[in-house]
Design an enzyme around this catalytic site. Sequence first.
Site, mmCIF file in Angstrom:
data_model
loop_
_atom_site.group_PDB
_atom_site.id
_atom_site.type_symbol
_atom_site.label_atom_id
_atom_site.label_comp_id
_atom_site.label_asym_id
_atom_site.label_seq_id
_atom_site.Cartn_x
_atom_site.Cartn_y
_atom_site.Cartn_z
ATOM 1 N N HIS A 1 -7.555 10.719 -70.588
ATOM 2 C CA HIS A 1 -8.617 9.594 -71.252
ATOM 3 C C HIS A 1 -8.134 8.641 -72.510
ATOM 4 O O HIS A 1 -8.697 8.848 -73.721
ATOM 5 C CB HIS A 1 -9.521 10.550 -71.993
ATOM 6 C CG HIS A 1 -10.360 11.466 -70.646
ATOM 7 N ND1 HIS A 1 -9.793 13.226 -70.033
ATOM 8 C CD2 HIS A 1 -11.140 11.089 -69.949
ATOM 9 C CE1 HIS A 1 -10.642 13.241 -69.412
ATOM 10 N NE2 HIS A 1 -11.714 12.144 -69.469
ATOM 11 N N CYS B 1 -11.024 9.800 -64.379
ATOM 12 C CA CYS B 1 -9.649 10.335 -65.096
ATOM 13 C C CYS B 1 -9.166 11.833 -63.779
ATOM 14 O O CYS B 1 -7.771 12.011 -64.000
ATOM 15 C CB CYS B 1 -10.151 11.530 -65.956
ATOM 16 S SG CYS B 1 -11.977 12.412 -65.918
ATOM 17 N N ASP C 1 -4.025 14.048 -71.371
ATOM 18 C CA ASP C 1 -4.994 13.654 -70.944
ATOM 19 C C ASP C 1 -4.875 11.817 -70.899
ATOM 20 O O ASP C 1 -4.406 11.656 -71.604
ATOM 21 C CB ASP C 1 -5.682 13.710 -72.440
ATOM 22 C CG ASP C 1 -7.209 13.527 -72.763
ATOM 23 O OD1 ASP C 1 -7.523 12.880 -71.986
ATOM 24 O OD2 ASP C 1 -7.596 13.397 -73.663
#
Length: 528
Positions: free
Chosen positions: A414, A169, A412
Site C-alpha cells: 500500500h 493490493c 506492505d
Amino acid sequence: MRFYKGCCGNENPRGRRRPQHLYVVMNSVSPSAAQYLGGGLQDEGLASHPDGYRAPARDPARDPRGHFGYGSGSDGSREAAEEPDEVDRLKAKLMSAWNNMKYGWSVKSKTSFNKTTPLTLLGHSYLLNHEDEVERLSRAFVSRLWLTYRREFQQLEGSTWTTDCGWGCMLRSGQMLLAQGLLMHLLPPGWAWLDGQQLTDVEFEILKPRSPSRSSGVSLPAFPSSRSTPRGRGGTAEASKRTSVWRHSTETSLDRQAEAMHRRVVCWFGDHPSAPFGVHQLVELGKSSGKKAGDWYGPSVVAHILRKAVDKTSELPNLTVYVAQDCTVYKEDVMRLCDHSQSEGSSQSGSGWKSVIVLVPVRLGGETLNPSYIDCVKNILRLDCCIGIIGGKPKHSLFFIGFQDDQLLYLDPHYCQPVVDVTQGNFPLESFHCHSPRKMSFSRMDPSCTIGFYAKSQKDFESLCAMVGAALSSSKEKYPIFTFVEGRGQDYGLEGQSGVMPEQATRILPRGKTSGGKRCSVDEFVFL
C-alpha cells in the site's frame, strides 16, 4: 463521492428537479476514514452507493459476499455498465487521483525488535543481539522484492485504469509471493542484493520489567535514518557510500551474473502489457475467473491467476505451479505436473523434473483467526521451503515473510509509486526493495490466506511433504490447516490437477463453533 445525473422529469433524492447536468458531490472524508467499496468512495461503516443510492440490508445468511464485503459479485459491475462512458471515465479519474494521494505518502514510524528472542525470516533465524546478526537480517530483508501500487502505467485493456491504487493490493502481494519463489528458483542459495542499503526506521529493545524510573524497553537505534527518506528507501549518504565500497571490493563474476538475473526477474513484474507477471497480464488472466480491472481479488483467486501466468510464459520452462484443492495437496497430481514425460503437450522424452511452487489457499478460522493455529503458522514460516503467505488483515492485503514473538513481519504493497520503465537497460531498482520492516500482531491476521512453498527437485518435494506435515501436526486443533494425500484429486471426485477453482474453500472453525448457516469463501476476502 457521489455522482448525480439529472434529467428533465427525474427527481433527485430530495424530491427537487435537477437540470440536465452532471453533478459531482465530494463528501467530507479524511484519507484515513475513506474506503473504496463496490467502485465508489465510502466512509468506513457506511454503505453509500456511488450513485447516492443506499442498497437495502442483505441477509447475511444469503449474502454471497461474506463478512468482508464485496467478493466476486457482479452487482457493482452491472450498475457501472449501465452508466455512460463519460461518467465511468470521470469516476476512474477522480478515484485514481484520490488513491494516488492517499497511498502516495506515509507517516514515519519506527518498528521495534526484541534483542533477546529470535526473529524468523523465510526459514532463517536471527538473534539481534550482535551487529553481525543485524547486518545479516538487513541484507536478507532488503533483498526481498517489494512490489507496490504504481501509477501512470499504460491503460489496462478494456478499462480506464492507469493505476492499481485502491484495488490491486492482493495482486501485488501475489506478485511478491511468486517473486520469492523465482528468486529461490533462479538465484543461488543465500543470494543477497549487493546494492541493498541498511534497514531504516527500526530500533532494538532489551525487554525488562517496567519500573517507575525506566521504561519497559531500552531503545537502541541501530541505524541512522533521514526523516526525509521516503518509505522503503534506504539510509544516509554515508551508509550508501559504505555499501558501495563494500560491494566493489567483494563483487565477483558470479555476483554479476546473479545481479543480471535479479534484474531480469524484476523485469518480469514490470507494469506493461508484455511483462509475464505484470499487473496487465494478471488482470487479463483474472477475466476467466470473472474479475476485471478495478475489482478486488481474494487470495485463492490470485493463487490460480499466478498458476495460469506461469503456465502461459515461455520464460520458465522448468517451473510449474500447483494450487491445492479443498485444503488438500494431492501428491500424485504434483508428481504428474513436475514429470516432463507426463506433462501435457511435452515434447521431451525420458525422465526429468520441473521445479514446483505449491500454493495452498486456506482459511484459519471463522470470522477471526483461530489462535490454535498460530504456532502452526510460525512453524511453517520456520521452514526453508516456505516462500511466504499472502493474506493480511481485514480489507488490507499484506505479504507475510516472518515473525518475532507474537508479531508477524510483512511487506506492505500500500504505497503508490510512479511506474518504472523496466524496458530500459539500466532502470533503477531501489523502488523494488523495501528498507523499512513492519510488524503486526497475529491476532489481527485475517483467517483467509494462501501459503506458498517451493521445491527444486523431486527429493526436495518429498522433504517438503515431510517437513510441512510435521509443522502441520504441531497444531493444537484436531484438524490440520491442510493435508498431503497420496493419489490424485480425481480419485476423490475432483477434476484436473489444481486447475479447478472451488466455489467454496474449506473453513476451519474453532472447536465448538459452527458456521451458523453463513457461508464464507476464501475469495470473499476484500482488501483495500
